[in-house]
Design an enzyme around this catalytic site. Sequence first.
Site, PDB file in Angstrom:
ATOM      1  N   GLY A  12       0.781  -1.230   0.000  1.00  0.00           N
ATOM      2  CA  GLY A  12       0.000   0.000   0.000  1.00  0.00           C
ATOM      3  C   GLY A  12       0.810   1.276   0.000  1.00  0.00           C
ATOM      4  O   GLY A  12       0.394   2.286   0.571  1.00  0.00           O
ATOM      5  N   ASN A  14       1.393   3.253  -2.560  1.00  0.00           N
ATOM      6  CA  ASN A  14       0.634   4.263  -3.305  1.00  0.00           C
ATOM      7  C   ASN A  14      -0.559   4.754  -2.487  1.00  0.00           C
ATOM      8  O   ASN A  14      -0.897   5.935  -2.528  1.00  0.00           O
ATOM      9  CB  ASN A  14       0.169   3.711  -4.658  1.00  0.00           C
ATOM     10  CG  ASN A  14       1.201   3.930  -5.754  1.00  0.00           C
ATOM     11  OD1 ASN A  14       1.635   5.042  -5.994  1.00  0.00           O
ATOM     12  ND2 ASN A  14       1.604   2.858  -6.409  1.00  0.00           N
ATOM     13  N   HIS A 110       0.189   2.513 -13.494  1.00  0.00           N
ATOM     14  CA  HIS A 110       1.013   1.448 -14.079  1.00  0.00           C
ATOM     15  C   HIS A 110       2.470   1.915 -14.103  1.00  0.00           C
ATOM     16  O   HIS A 110       2.746   3.049 -14.511  1.00  0.00           O
ATOM     17  CB  HIS A 110       0.547   1.117 -15.502  1.00  0.00           C
ATOM     18  CG  HIS A 110       1.319  -0.013 -16.115  1.00  0.00           C
ATOM     19  ND1 HIS A 110       1.093  -1.339 -15.783  1.00  0.00           N
ATOM     20  CD2 HIS A 110       2.334  -0.014 -17.012  1.00  0.00           C
ATOM     21  CE1 HIS A 110       1.946  -2.099 -16.463  1.00  0.00           C
ATOM     22  NE2 HIS A 110       2.707  -1.325 -17.211  1.00  0.00           N
ATOM     23  N   GLY A 149      -9.925  -3.510 -21.581  1.00  0.00           N
ATOM     24  CA  GLY A 149      -8.639  -4.102 -21.927  1.00  0.00           C
ATOM     25  C   GLY A 149      -7.689  -4.074 -20.738  1.00  0.00           C
ATOM     26  O   GLY A 149      -8.072  -3.702 -19.626  1.00  0.00           O
TER      27      GLY A 149
END
Length: 207
Positions: A12, A14, A110, A149
């Site tokens: 955690g 982030n 990402h 996606g």
Amino acid sequence: MLKVAVCVSGGGTNLQAILDRVEDGTITNTEISLVISNKPGAYALERAANKEIPSQVLVPKEFDSREAFGEELIRVLDEAEIDLVVLAGYLVILPENFVKAYEGRIINIHPSLIPSHCGPGYYGLRVHESVLARGNKVTGATVHFVDEGTDSGPIIVQKAVNVEQDDTPEILQKRVMEQAEWKILPQAIDWIANDKLEIVDGIVKMK
């Protein structure tokens, strides 16, 4: 006030960056209302508890189907009246029904400059291993809206990070977190909270 749910799988870091930026006023008009983990022992749950933020553990394999897991995710988020779902190191392939229900309200961080080093199988240290294996001189991180996606939704913001000659995947991972992820994820949340973004023909633009 933007009500945010943060989905996590591990330590955690982030999540902590988001909590710190809400606390110091970098992220405005935002409340972290819920933390969701797919792993009962995730340290991120302790970070939530330390701030008295409600948390839920939802383990996908404990459900009869991906759709049933998605339905429970939707129920939990709807019950908490969540406006934005932030995937912060959430290593779960999202059920289609959940992505559709929260279309335009899910963002992901990402650890590369999409479209490089992304898609199925690219997560965690694997991303940084791939960057080093290709001999890239620059990498970074990307915040994007989530679609059906993998790492393919509209890009909100990116930040580049230099690759150094003696980097290992672990050293590079730490630098990308510190120099990019922990800066641009809070930035993206603040923009959304203050209605500064719009998606036009699949591209994110500032209003």
